[in-house]
Design an enzyme around this catalytic site. Structure first.
Site, short mmCIF file in Angstrom:
data_model
loop_
_atom_site.label_atom_id
_atom_site.label_comp_id
_atom_site.label_asym_id
_atom_site.label_seq_id
_atom_site.Cartn_x
_atom_site.Cartn_y
_atom_site.Cartn_z
N VAL A 210 0.35 4.36 -3.87
CA VAL A 210 -0.74 4.90 -4.69
C VAL A 210 -0.51 4.48 -6.13
O VAL A 210 0.41 4.96 -6.81
CB VAL A 210 -0.80 6.43 -4.58
CG1 VAL A 210 -2.01 6.97 -5.35
CG2 VAL A 210 -0.86 6.87 -3.12
N GLY A 211 -1.35 3.56 -6.63
CA GLY A 211 -1.26 3.11 -8.00
C GLY A 211 -2.33 3.75 -8.86
O GLY A 211 -3.19 4.50 -8.38
N THR B 272 -4.85 2.33 -10.30
CA THR B 272 -6.17 1.76 -10.05
C THR B 272 -6.50 1.73 -8.58
O THR B 272 -7.59 2.14 -8.17
CB THR B 272 -6.26 0.34 -10.65
OG1 THR B 272 -5.95 0.39 -12.04
CG2 THR B 272 -7.65 -0.23 -10.47
N ASP C 103 7.02 3.60 -7.82
CA ASP C 103 6.73 2.22 -7.46
C ASP C 103 7.88 1.28 -7.83
O ASP C 103 8.19 0.35 -7.09
CB ASP C 103 5.43 1.76 -8.12
CG ASP C 103 5.43 1.93 -9.63
OD1 ASP C 103 6.19 2.78 -10.15
OD2 ASP C 103 4.64 1.23 -10.30
N THR D 164 -15.69 -20.33 -24.81
CA THR D 164 -15.07 -19.01 -24.98
C THR D 164 -14.39 -18.52 -23.71
O THR D 164 -13.26 -18.03 -23.74
CB THR D 164 -16.13 -17.99 -25.44
OG1 THR D 164 -16.67 -18.42 -26.70
CG2 THR D 164 -15.51 -16.61 -25.62
#
Length: 257
Positions: free
Chosen positions: A7-8, A10, A110, A186
């Site tokens: 589970v991170g 994001t 993690d 760019t």
């Protein structure tokens, strides 16, 4: 089957192992607003889509850097499978690895899992990079102990901040690497800056770790964006997109029962 969850901030990655073979993996958003009931419903659909027979799940383990999701997802998975799920902590059996930090309990789950996985695959000393919401560096000494590291703003986070704060710079897609080093527009300039500077930073941080330790290191890397960044690095890097899942399975076997 053993189910492992990383589970991170994001995304959450879920993997299923039969023996030591990864049978499936999937990715979902780490949504802090969902309830346990909603996660039961959502996860059941995702797992059924991968043809996972929940009655054959023997157990599982969860690593989370999001405190509010740690026990929500544990509760949801235990309701779905009827099996006990372990939660990664620094007090677990880490396979002999010692955490030699000022405050060991502050080390993210993690990073613990990454280190356990890398030590099961490679000879220390090691430098481990994980490119997620943050880019982290972990350093493992020759004795196989976690001695420290560094935390850097993640590539996606950095580029989003740049686009948000600079009125004339657009949002760019980081799934597509730059085609040239010297950009002529760019978007190409932003992509070159993002990828080549990250690669140079990884090379440089690994070199400084070697200088500090006084000996060569093996560099291991994982994380969502590492797959497109590491080809731009100049030093050899062992890239493993499933490093965390490998570590979770090892920790499950070290601590189950």
């Amino acid at each position: 089957m053993i189910i492992v969850l990383d589970v991170g901030n994001t995304n959450t990655v879920i993997g299923g192992y039969e023996g030591n073979e990864l049978r499936f993996s999937l990715r979902m958003c780490s949504d802090r607003t969902r309830t346990a009931d909603e996660y039961v419903f959502y996860l059941r659909g995702l797992l059924q889509d991968r043809q996972v027979d929940l009655s054959k799940v023997e157990g599982g383990i969860i690593s989370s850097v999001v405190p509010e999701l740690r026990y929500l997802l544990r509760q949801a998975m235990e309701r779905l499978t009827g099996q006990k799920f372990l939660v990664v902590t620094n007090d677990m059996n880490l396979g002999g690895m010692e955490i030699k930090m000022d405050i060991p309990r502050q080390l993210g789950a993690d990073l613990v899992v990454d280190a356990v996985a890398a030590l099961s695959l490679y000879q220390p000393p090691l430098v481990i990079f994980d490119l997620g919401t943050a880019t982290t560096m972990s350093v493992i000494d020759a004795e196989g102990n976690y001695i420290g590291g560094a935390i850097i703003p993640g590539l996606r986070l950095s580029m989003d901040a740049l686009s948000a704060r600079a009125a004339q710079l657009p949002f760019i897609n980081l799934d597509e690497p730059p085609m040239v080093f010297i950009g002529k527009n760019t978007v190409d300039c932003m992509k070159s800056g993002a990828f080549y500077s990250t690669a140079a930073m990884l090379d440089g941080m690994a070199q400084r770790a070697e200088d500090t330790l006084g000996q060569p290191v093996t560099v291991v890397a994982t994380g969502g964006l590492m797959g497109v960044v590491y080809p731009f690095c100049r030093r050899p890097i062992h890239y493993d997109e499933n490093l965390l899942l490998t570590g979770l399975l090892r920790l499950y076997h070290l601590n189950h029962g």
